[in-house]
Enzyme design. Structure first.
Site, short mmCIF file in Angstrom:
data_model
loop_
_atom_site.label_atom_id
_atom_site.label_comp_id
_atom_site.label_asym_id
_atom_site.label_seq_id
_atom_site.Cartn_x
_atom_site.Cartn_y
_atom_site.Cartn_z
N CYS A 86 0.84 -1.21 0.00
CA CYS A 86 0.00 0.00 0.00
C CYS A 86 0.87 1.26 0.00
CB CYS A 86 -0.99 -0.04 1.16
SG CYS A 86 -2.36 1.14 0.98
N HIS A 173 -3.60 -5.26 0.28
CA HIS A 173 -3.13 -5.72 1.59
C HIS A 173 -3.16 -7.24 1.67
CE1 HIS A 173 -2.87 -1.87 3.79
NE2 HIS A 173 -3.82 -1.48 2.95
N GLU A 175 -1.92 -9.01 3.95
CA GLU A 175 -2.02 -9.42 5.35
C GLU A 175 -3.45 -9.52 5.86
OE1 GLU A 175 -1.66 -4.88 5.56
OE2 GLU A 175 -1.11 -6.52 4.23
N ASP A 231 -6.81 -11.14 28.18
CA ASP A 231 -5.56 -10.38 28.13
C ASP A 231 -4.95 -10.19 29.51
OD1 ASP A 231 -6.18 -10.15 25.42
OD2 ASP A 231 -7.18 -8.23 25.70
#
Length: 514
Positions: A86, A173, A175, A231
């Site tokens: 990008c 992209h 990913e 988390d």
């Protein structure tokens, strides 16, 4: 043994760490470095790592704009294989003397690209590929030492390669999961172009995180901000392994928790044998949020009040350090880097006050995504009910209430949330969806209950599918399940007369509403 490594040069794009994460999925180590990293710094990194290639990330700016981030040209002279994505694709073209300018028509979301040469990073791709685009500028011309590999209807140079050097650019992209063969493109670069070996795994991260906690805290004491989510729970176990009894877990009941949450925390972490302090703080949080409607201000107020509570507890137990379960999406949405856009402040990142009475704030998971955290949690032996918990924001239900937060509104959304969770679990969807929750809107609407006019709230239901929370699709929930949810919420909660379902993907929306 030094790990073969791909360096991701960060130009402020929303998916910079997603690139690094995709590399790590292939058991190859990756590390994020600033966009203007000097060649000397790359060589220094090479003393502990085996740097095999560079990936230039996307970014929100135009390459020709004054002050836009630029690559140190000497880094390219190191001879490392380079892939621009990008903004990185446009920057490589621009810095080589190519032409980059505003596209006649931007491309956002799913686009179809035509591959003219399936070579290099595009080896194995078909003539026509489904990819994910997000750009308003485009490359229109390249120097003679480059060749075009792909184009779209609105982008004349969607991919290119250098004719003699291992330098590649793709406008889309790879990913992002919406690019169907994105992983193949990255694998071509990682293995075929860079020649990396698969010599890194998540166990390496765990060992390093524990060692870094030991070094950071030394002989001191620390508290962990424990919410009970995946988390903070994973962070707590890492910290306990590092400093043992010198760790105190602090759960703050701010009054915005889901039904049964405080009891769940006491039971699970009491079973683990962790030093746990539960702070009842409902009154102080409600007081601070009185008349507050702006979501950013809500998050900042909640973040500051959390810190003040932690400071008070730390003073009592003699702790000098605060440990948080911050993960990468929290930081990237808070716009923590110089050229990244702030989407929303997270209470534990941009929501933190400027003055803090801790010697340091430690965030062991700050570079991981949610599914990576789940892998770490599994390796650490956390209970299944923690590992697969629904993501829940630190500010709790307060940021799922549009407008002012009041005890009455919290009670409404708490009941609606409980109904939603019960129905989703009854339908067997809890393990198949990334996240589902309700939002209490500030819209009042007319309805009919018991043959009489009713005037009450609209509740929105949100359910999404995702891998790492940086992108998400709304879940296609069967109508009969949605009908049961709607019927129960409007029947069991007198203040609600209408239920709507959010059918927006991320992007353009975020997963949470506020």
């Amino acid at each position: 043994m030094k790990h073969d490594t791909i360096l991701v040069l960060d130009f402020g794009g929303q998916y910079s760490h997603l690139i690094a994460r995709r590399v790590r999925e292939n058991k190859v180590y990756s590390e994020i470095v600033p966009y203007d990293v000097a060649p000397e710094e790359v060589l220094e990194l090479n003393e502990r790592l085996n740097v095999r290639g560079l990936i230039l990330s996307g970014g929100p700016l135009s390459v020709y704009r004054e002050g836009a981030p630029k690559l140190n040209t000497e880094v390219l002279n190191l001879g490392l294989p380079t892939l621009g994505i990008c903004y990185g694709h446009q920057l490589l073209a621009y810095m080589s003397g190519g032409v980059v300018k505003p596209a006649e028509r931007g491309e956002y979301g799913v686009t179809y690209v035509t591959i003219t040469k399936s070579v290099g990073v595009l080896e194995g791709l078909s003539l026509r590929e489904k990819v994910w685009m997000s750009h308003s500028d485009a490359v229109y011309d390249l120097p003679k030492e480059y060749e075009v590999l792909a184009y779209t209807e609105n982008c004349p140079i969607a991919a290119f390669k250098h004719k003699s050097k291992p330098i590649f650019g793709v406008q889309w992209h790879p990913e992002v999961i919406h690019t169907e063969n994105g992983m193949l493109i990255l694998k071509n670069f990682i293995f075929n172009i860079c020649g990396c070996r698969q010599n890194w795994e998540m166990g390496d991260f765990i060992r390093r995180a524990i060692e870094e906690l030991k070094v950071s805290i030394g002989d001191g004491r620390a508290i962990i901000a424990l919410s009970g989510g995946i988390d903070s729970s994973t962070t707590a176990v890492l910290a306990m392994k590092a400093i043992g009894e010198r760790l105190t877990a602090v759960f703050v009941d701010h009054g915005f928790m889901r039904a049964g949450e405080p009891e769940f925390i006491r039971e699970i972490f009491g079973r683990m044998g962790m030093n746990l302090i539960v702070v009842e703080a409902k009154d102080r949080f409600y007081s601070r949020l009185k008349n507050i409607t702006d979501p950013e201000l809500k998050r900042k107020i909640i973040g500051e009040e959390f810190i003040r509570v932690f400071e008070e507890v730390a003073e009592k137990v003699g702790a000098e350090y605060l440990i948080q379960g911050t993960i990468y999406p929290d930081r990237i949405e808070s716009g923590f880097r110089r050229f990244s856009d702030k989407i929303k402040s997270h209470h534990n990142v941009a929501g933190l006050p400027l003055k803090i009475k801790f010697k340091g704030i430690i965030e062991p998971l700050k570079d991981l995504y949610k599914d990576e955290v789940r892998e770490v949690a599994g390796r650490l032996g956390l209970p299944r009910e923690i590992v697969f918990r629904q993501p829940f924001p630190g500010p709790g239900l307060a940021v799922r209430i549009i407008g002012e937060v009041t005890p009455e509104k919290v009670e409404i959304i708490r009941k609606a949330d409980k109904i939603l969770r019960e129905e989703m679990e009854s339908a067997g969807l809890q393990g198949r969806l990334w996240q589902y929750f309700v939002v209490l809107t500030n819209t009042l609407t007319t309805g009919v209950k018991g043959d009489s006019r009713a005037y009450g709230y609209v509740v929105a239901v949100r359910a999404v599918e995702s891998r790492e929370a940086m992108t998400a699709n709304f879940a296609k929930i069967p109508y009969e399940i949605l009908e049961r949810i709607s019927t129960r919420i409007t029947s069991e909660i007198p203040d609600v007369v209408r239920v709507v379902y959010d059918i927006t993907n991320k992007p353009p929306s975020t997963i949470e509403w506020e």
